[in-house]
Structures are given as structure tokens and as C-alpha cells.
Design a protein around this motif. Sequence first.
Motif, PDB file in Angstrom:
ATOM      1  N   ALA A  94      -1.138   3.326  -2.603  1.00 40.49           N
ATOM      2  CA  ALA A  94      -2.513   2.886  -2.838  1.00 40.49           C
ATOM      3  C   ALA A  94      -3.383   4.034  -3.338  1.00 40.49           C
ATOM      4  O   ALA A  94      -3.314   5.150  -2.798  1.00 40.49           O
ATOM      5  CB  ALA A  94      -3.102   2.320  -1.544  1.00 40.49           C
ATOM      6  N   PRO A  95      -4.203   3.813  -4.373  1.00 41.83           N
ATOM      7  CA  PRO A  95      -5.093   4.871  -4.872  1.00 41.83           C
ATOM      8  C   PRO A  95      -6.084   5.299  -3.795  1.00 41.83           C
ATOM      9  O   PRO A  95      -6.601   4.467  -3.040  1.00 41.83           O
ATOM     10  CB  PRO A  95      -5.813   4.204  -6.047  1.00 41.83           C
ATOM     11  CG  PRO A  95      -4.963   3.020  -6.410  1.00 41.83           C
ATOM     12  CD  PRO A  95      -4.318   2.576  -5.146  1.00 41.83           C
ATOM     13  N   ARG A 152       0.810  -1.225   0.000  1.00 43.14           N
ATOM     14  CA  ARG A 152       0.000   0.000   0.000  1.00 43.14           C
ATOM     15  C   ARG A 152       0.845   1.277   0.000  1.00 43.14           C
ATOM     16  O   ARG A 152       0.361   2.335  -0.390  1.00 43.14           O
ATOM     17  CB  ARG A 152      -0.908   0.020   1.233  1.00 43.14           C
ATOM     18  CG  ARG A 152      -2.003  -1.028   1.256  1.00 43.14           C
ATOM     19  CD  ARG A 152      -2.990  -0.694   2.353  1.00 43.14           C
ATOM     20  NE  ARG A 152      -3.975  -1.737   2.609  1.00 43.14           N
ATOM     21  CZ  ARG A 152      -5.116  -1.536   3.260  1.00 43.14           C
ATOM     22  NH1 ARG A 152      -5.391  -0.325   3.726  1.00 43.14           N
ATOM     23  NH2 ARG A 152      -5.959  -2.523   3.468  1.00 43.14           N
ATOM     24  N   THR A 153       2.087   1.172   0.454  1.00 44.31           N
ATOM     25  CA  THR A 153       2.884   2.389   0.681  1.00 44.31           C
ATOM     26  C   THR A 153       4.154   2.449  -0.169  1.00 44.31           C
ATOM     27  O   THR A 153       5.031   3.268   0.098  1.00 44.31           O
ATOM     28  CB  THR A 153       3.270   2.500   2.164  1.00 44.31           C
ATOM     29  OG1 THR A 153       4.055   1.349   2.546  1.00 44.31           O
ATOM     30  CG2 THR A 153       2.033   2.566   3.051  1.00 44.31           C
ATOM     31  N   TRP A 154       4.295   1.603  -1.175  1.00 44.39           N
ATOM     32  CA  TRP A 154       5.486   1.573  -2.038  1.00 44.39           C
ATOM     33  C   TRP A 154       5.705   2.961  -2.636  1.00 44.39           C
ATOM     34  O   TRP A 154       4.821   3.519  -3.279  1.00 44.39           O
ATOM     35  CB  TRP A 154       5.267   0.543  -3.131  1.00 44.39           C
ATOM     36  CG  TRP A 154       6.456   0.178  -3.964  1.00 44.39           C
ATOM     37  CD1 TRP A 154       7.168   1.016  -4.765  1.00 44.39           C
ATOM     38  CD2 TRP A 154       7.035  -1.129  -4.110  1.00 44.39           C
ATOM     39  NE1 TRP A 154       8.165   0.324  -5.410  1.00 44.39           N
ATOM     40  CE2 TRP A 154       8.110  -0.997  -5.038  1.00 44.39           C
ATOM     41  CE3 TRP A 154       6.762  -2.382  -3.580  1.00 44.39           C
ATOM     42  CZ2 TRP A 154       8.897  -2.084  -5.425  1.00 44.39           C
ATOM     43  CZ3 TRP A 154       7.541  -3.463  -3.961  1.00 44.39           C
ATOM     44  CH2 TRP A 154       8.584  -3.315  -4.865  1.00 44.39           C
ATOM     45  N   ALA A 155       6.877   3.515  -2.442  1.00 48.60           N
ATOM     46  CA  ALA A 155       7.164   4.883  -2.881  1.00 48.60           C
ATOM     47  C   ALA A 155       6.921   5.044  -4.381  1.00 48.60           C
ATOM     48  O   ALA A 155       7.484   4.312  -5.190  1.00 48.60           O
ATOM     49  CB  ALA A 155       8.608   5.252  -2.542  1.00 48.60           C
ATOM     50  N   GLY A 156       6.085   6.010  -4.715  1.00 48.06           N
ATOM     51  CA  GLY A 156       5.745   6.261  -6.102  1.00 48.06           C
ATOM     52  C   GLY A 156       4.591   5.441  -6.615  1.00 48.06           C
ATOM     53  O   GLY A 156       4.046   5.722  -7.696  1.00 48.06           O
ATOM     54  N   PHE A 157       4.183   4.424  -5.865  1.00 41.81           N
ATOM     55  CA  PHE A 157       3.084   3.544  -6.278  1.00 41.81           C
ATOM     56  C   PHE A 157       2.146   3.287  -5.096  1.00 41.81           C
ATOM     57  O   PHE A 157       1.706   2.166  -4.856  1.00 41.81           O
ATOM     58  CB  PHE A 157       3.629   2.222  -6.834  1.00 41.81           C
ATOM     59  CG  PHE A 157       4.427   2.406  -8.089  1.00 41.81           C
ATOM     60  CD1 PHE A 157       3.816   2.393  -9.328  1.00 41.81           C
ATOM     61  CD2 PHE A 157       5.802   2.610  -8.026  1.00 41.81           C
ATOM     62  CE1 PHE A 157       4.553   2.568 -10.494  1.00 41.81           C
ATOM     63  CE2 PHE A 157       6.546   2.788  -9.187  1.00 41.81           C
ATOM     64  CZ  PHE A 157       5.918   2.778 -10.421  1.00 41.81           C
ATOM     65  N   GLY A 187      -0.452   0.669  -6.244  1.00 39.80           N
ATOM     66  CA  GLY A 187      -0.505   1.809  -7.143  1.00 39.80           C
ATOM     67  C   GLY A 187       0.050   1.535  -8.521  1.00 39.80           C
ATOM     68  O   GLY A 187       0.094   2.437  -9.364  1.00 39.80           O
ATOM     69  N   PHE A 188       0.448   0.302  -8.796  1.00 33.57           N
ATOM     70  CA  PHE A 188       0.948  -0.066 -10.121  1.00 33.57           C
ATOM     71  C   PHE A 188      -0.244  -0.349 -11.021  1.00 33.57           C
ATOM     72  O   PHE A 188      -1.122  -1.143 -10.688  1.00 33.57           O
ATOM     73  CB  PHE A 188       1.848  -1.290 -10.035  1.00 33.57           C
ATOM     74  CG  PHE A 188       2.659  -1.556 -11.273  1.00 33.57           C
ATOM     75  CD1 PHE A 188       3.940  -1.050 -11.402  1.00 33.57           C
ATOM     76  CD2 PHE A 188       2.141  -2.323 -12.311  1.00 33.57           C
ATOM     77  CE1 PHE A 188       4.690  -1.289 -12.540  1.00 33.57           C
ATOM     78  CE2 PHE A 188       2.884  -2.562 -13.454  1.00 33.57           C
ATOM     79  CZ  PHE A 188       4.169  -2.052 -13.567  1.00 33.57           C
ATOM     80  N   THR A 189      -0.306   0.302 -12.182  1.00 31.87           N
ATOM     81  CA  THR A 189      -1.461   0.236 -13.071  1.00 31.87           C
ATOM     82  C   THR A 189      -1.207  -0.712 -14.235  1.00 31.87           C
ATOM     83  O   THR A 189      -0.159  -0.646 -14.885  1.00 31.87           O
ATOM     84  CB  THR A 189      -1.781   1.630 -13.634  1.00 31.87           C
ATOM     85  OG1 THR A 189      -2.029   2.519 -12.536  1.00 31.87           O
ATOM     86  CG2 THR A 189      -3.006   1.587 -14.530  1.00 31.87           C
ATOM     87  N   PHE A 190      -2.168  -1.580 -14.511  1.00 34.77           N
ATOM     88  CA  PHE A 190      -2.082  -2.507 -15.640  1.00 34.77           C
ATOM     89  C   PHE A 190      -3.015  -2.052 -16.749  1.00 34.77           C
ATOM     90  O   PHE A 190      -4.199  -1.801 -16.507  1.00 34.77           O
ATOM     91  CB  PHE A 190      -2.442  -3.931 -15.203  1.00 34.77           C
ATOM     92  CG  PHE A 190      -1.489  -4.494 -14.184  1.00 34.77           C
ATOM     93  CD1 PHE A 190      -0.289  -5.067 -14.576  1.00 34.77           C
ATOM     94  CD2 PHE A 190      -1.777  -4.424 -12.829  1.00 34.77           C
ATOM     95  CE1 PHE A 190       0.604  -5.562 -13.636  1.00 34.77           C
ATOM     96  CE2 PHE A 190      -0.895  -4.918 -11.885  1.00 34.77           C
ATOM     97  CZ  PHE A 190       0.303  -5.487 -12.293  1.00 34.77           C
ATOM     98  N   CYS A 191      -2.492  -1.957 -17.960  1.00 32.81           N
ATOM     99  CA  CYS A 191      -3.304  -1.575 -19.114  1.00 32.81           C
ATOM    100  C   CYS A 191      -4.050  -2.794 -19.651  1.00 32.81           C
ATOM    101  O   CYS A 191      -3.649  -3.928 -19.431  1.00 32.81           O
ATOM    102  CB  CYS A 191      -2.418  -0.979 -20.205  1.00 32.81           C
ATOM    103  SG  CYS A 191      -1.636   0.581 -19.747  1.00 32.81           S
ATOM    104  N   GLY A 192      -5.104  -2.526 -20.405  1.00 33.29           N
ATOM    105  CA  GLY A 192      -5.875  -3.608 -20.988  1.00 33.29           C
ATOM    106  C   GLY A 192      -7.000  -4.065 -20.081  1.00 33.29           C
ATOM    107  O   GLY A 192      -7.302  -3.439 -19.058  1.00 33.29           O
ATOM    108  N   THR A 193      -7.632  -5.161 -20.456  1.00 37.34           N
ATOM    109  CA  THR A 193      -8.714  -5.737 -19.667  1.00 37.34           C
ATOM    110  C   THR A 193      -8.156  -6.857 -18.789  1.00 37.34           C
ATOM    111  O   THR A 193      -6.946  -7.008 -18.646  1.00 37.34           O
ATOM    112  CB  THR A 193      -9.827  -6.258 -20.585  1.00 37.34           C
ATOM    113  OG1 THR A 193      -9.246  -7.174 -21.540  1.00 37.34           O
ATOM    114  CG2 THR A 193     -10.499  -5.119 -21.335  1.00 37.34           C
TER     115      THR A 193
END
Length: 503
Positions: free
Chosen positions: A323-324, A316-321, A451-457
Motif C-alpha cells: 500500500a502507498p 495492502r501487503t502484497w510483496a512488491g505492491f 500498490g498496483f498502478t494503473f495508467c491513464g484516467t
Amino acid sequence: MHRVKGGIIREKLTRLRRGEPPRVLDLFAGCGGISLGFQAAGFRIDAAVEIDPIAARTHALNFHGHEPPEVLAQHARSRDITSVEPGEVTADLGLGDPERAFDVLVGGPPCQAYARVGRAKLREVADHPSAYKVDPRGNLYLRYLHYIRVTKPLALLIENVPDSLNYGGHNVMGEIAELLEKDLGYRARYSLINSAFHGVPQMRDRVYLLAVHEEVDHEIHFPRAIKHMVLPSGYGGTRSVALKFVDLFGSDAFEEADHGTPDLPGPVTAKEAIGDLSPITLHLEGKLKKGAQRFQVPTAYPRQLGAISAYAKTMRTWAGFEAPEDGLRDHVIRYLPRDTDIFRAMPNGAEYPAAHATAVRLYEEHIQNREQRGGRRLTAGEKTMIFRTMVPPYPVGSFPNRWWKLKSDFPVRTLMAHIGKDTYSHIHYDGAQARVISVREAARLQSFPDGFTFCGTMNPAYRQIGNAVPPLMAKRLAETIMDSLRRACARPAVTRRVPVAAE
């Protein structure tokens, strides 16, 4: 193959001595598992080469999303390493001379058809600029070596499956290490490491090769274990087969992985990894429909009755990523209505034979109840139709590992790329939810932060996750390389005397 000379290496070390971060080129980058680990260890991710367009967009969004749109678009381009040259990559991204653009190369080239190259021809073929075109799949290693020759990194990382140690009669990693040492001027070591010993909640065996240029360091070692466990018997058998050629011929470059001692903490468990995420019950309420699951609706974190695990806090707290704030948008699951009751009833730790037996039992109970309520015996045709709707069709003996229900107090099995097809290999341990793991839970189990975002479905996201190197494992390896670079920078710079020509 031309040896990487020390002049450009010393020039790059001078740059690092000024306090600038080491620059990474990620080859076969996928969505960025290695990149994320290296970034967390203090490296800067400057470029990536990835052929899959969705994974390339994911990598660009997470590592270059802050850049102007036209720059981001260049990073998001899919690139085929069999046809793109290092100079084209640096030109597209405005990074200048490829020889001076990067300090570290990382990546995991697949080893299919490598046996067609073989040890005897490796140097000859690798030195030919078009050799990879003979069999692009098997010669992807040669493209990696070509990039080393052109970009002249201070250090590099290669990742691959255990079979690369015993592939078609070849120890691929051993042969690559030998070439790096004898022909290119790098000190190389490789090891078979299970990520569970390094804080990842997953029993994932992979081979890692680390190398540094001889001007940087003469010794390189792998990180010590920070967790301890006894791997299940199946993992021991797989490792023995993989290590057969290492044991048979020996290898000075091979290093036994450290599995720690019983006084170390135990491995991160499935519950520690995903137990703080919201339960999913839409499928039980009839609100989940068949079709591509998109990441449009946020799912809030539940109110915690107690403290979350240290691992969940890291995610949840990874620097730069971090939690939204509005919740997770990829906490979604596959639509599998036939199997809900099976997921609920099968025991934790059970595989497909137990799942099939559970389905047969539920079918028999259903037939008995139908006949009692209806006051008549069902026909054979009716029973067959019901059987097909309730019992999975796969032969019990053919796919014993196809299904697996997680154990809450144990790490999970290896997440594979084909998790995007059915996800049966990772059924949630909570029988009350009666489901497979979500995309975000798969990401957590692979150690991607929230906070890492995955593109696509949904399906492409699962595939990207399964293909990735766990970022926490990559971070541990990156720290080892960083230690070598720091030691090199701490040594006084060597001034080369240039002879003065006689007048």
C-alpha cells in the motif's frame, strides 16, 4: 504443425535445475492480471505483447518500472500480435533467441470469428504463417499457437470466456487442447472455473486451459477450491449452456472444476474486500464535477476501529505492491448526479427493474411535494421534464442486469470491460454513500493489490481492470504449473547418447 521437440525442452529444464526462475511471456497481456499472479507464484515476467497503449504502459510500469528508462520504454510499447513476430519481441528487449528466451506462455486470445476456422481446417491453417491475416480477430488463437511453435515453452496457460466452449458450433478449447496434444507434444487440460472458489470476491466464470510439454509432465490438474458457496441460479444456467458441447461430444481433456465442500470457509464478501477503504462523499457535498477523473490526489486509509479482513490485509501487503504510504490515488468515482437518490434508496441485491421502480417512486414523491409547496398542479410538460431528469431512460425489460447494488455479505458479479462506460453494474452496498464503486474498489474486487498502478484516467483504468484475469486466480493456476516444473526438475536429467560415426 511441427511438433515441439524435446531437446530445447530439456535444455530449459536444466536451466531451472540450476535454481533460475521460469521466464514468462504474456500474450494479450492487458494491464497484467495473469503476470501478477505468476510473479507471485515465483515466475519472472520477462516480456508482454499488448496492443492497447495504455494497458501496455501499465504492464511495463508495474513489472519493469525498476529498469533503465530506455528499457522501460521498450517494454511499454504497444505491440500488435497479428504483425509482430516472436523474434522481433526478443530483439527489441535484448532477450536473444526466441526459441530459448521463455519457459512459459500465458494469455487470453479472444475467440471472435473462430468458427470460420473450425476443427477440420485448424491444423492446416495454423501451419500457414500468414493464415491469421484472413481474419485477424478469429485467428488470434492461431497467432498464440504460432508463438508456441516458435518459443517452445515448457508450459502454457490460455484463458477465455465460457462461450469458447460453445462458440459457433465449436468447443474452441477442446479443439485447441486436441491440437496441442496430437500435433505439438503437450499434455493439455481445460476447465470452467469460478474465481469465487479460489479467494476472489467475485463470481467470475472463465475457461482455463493448462498445458505442459510431454517431457515435463504427463498429468496436469487444476487447483482445488479453497472456498465454498452455492452459486446463484443464473450462473448454473450459463454454465449448462457453455458445457453443452463438452457433454455432447465428451473430452478427455476436460476436467470438472472443484467447488469444495461446505466445511470450507465461505467466499470473500464485498465488505471484506473493500470495507476498509475510505468513504467517498464528494458527490454528496457538491465537490465532484463532470469530466475525466485523474489520479492526482491521494486518499488516506481511514483509522481502523477494528481489525481489517484477511483479504484487505493481503491487498495492502502484497510483496512488491504494498500500500502507498501517502494513500490511494485512484479511489475516485464517476459523476452521476441524477442517480444519487436512486443508489441510496434501492435495496441491496436489486437490479435495474427495482432501480427504475425506485426512481419512479422518488419522482412521484417529488411531484407531490412540489405541488403541495407551490399550491398548484404541475403541467404535463413540467412533469415530463422532471421525469427525464430523475428516471433512467432504459427500458425495464431490455437491460434487467444493467444495474446491480452490491450485497455486503456476498461476492460481487463479474467485472466486465464496459464497467468503464457507466459502472452501474457495481453500485456500492453502502446506501449512505449513494454511489458506484471507485477505480480502486474495482481493482480490489478483481484482486489487484493496492500498490498496483494503473495508467491513464478513470475510464481506461476501469476497462483495464474489467479485462484482466484476477491475479489471485492466476496465482492459483500458476502454482499448478510450478508444481509440474518442480516435479520435472526433481527427476534426474536424461543424458541422450549420441552415436559416434565409424571412422
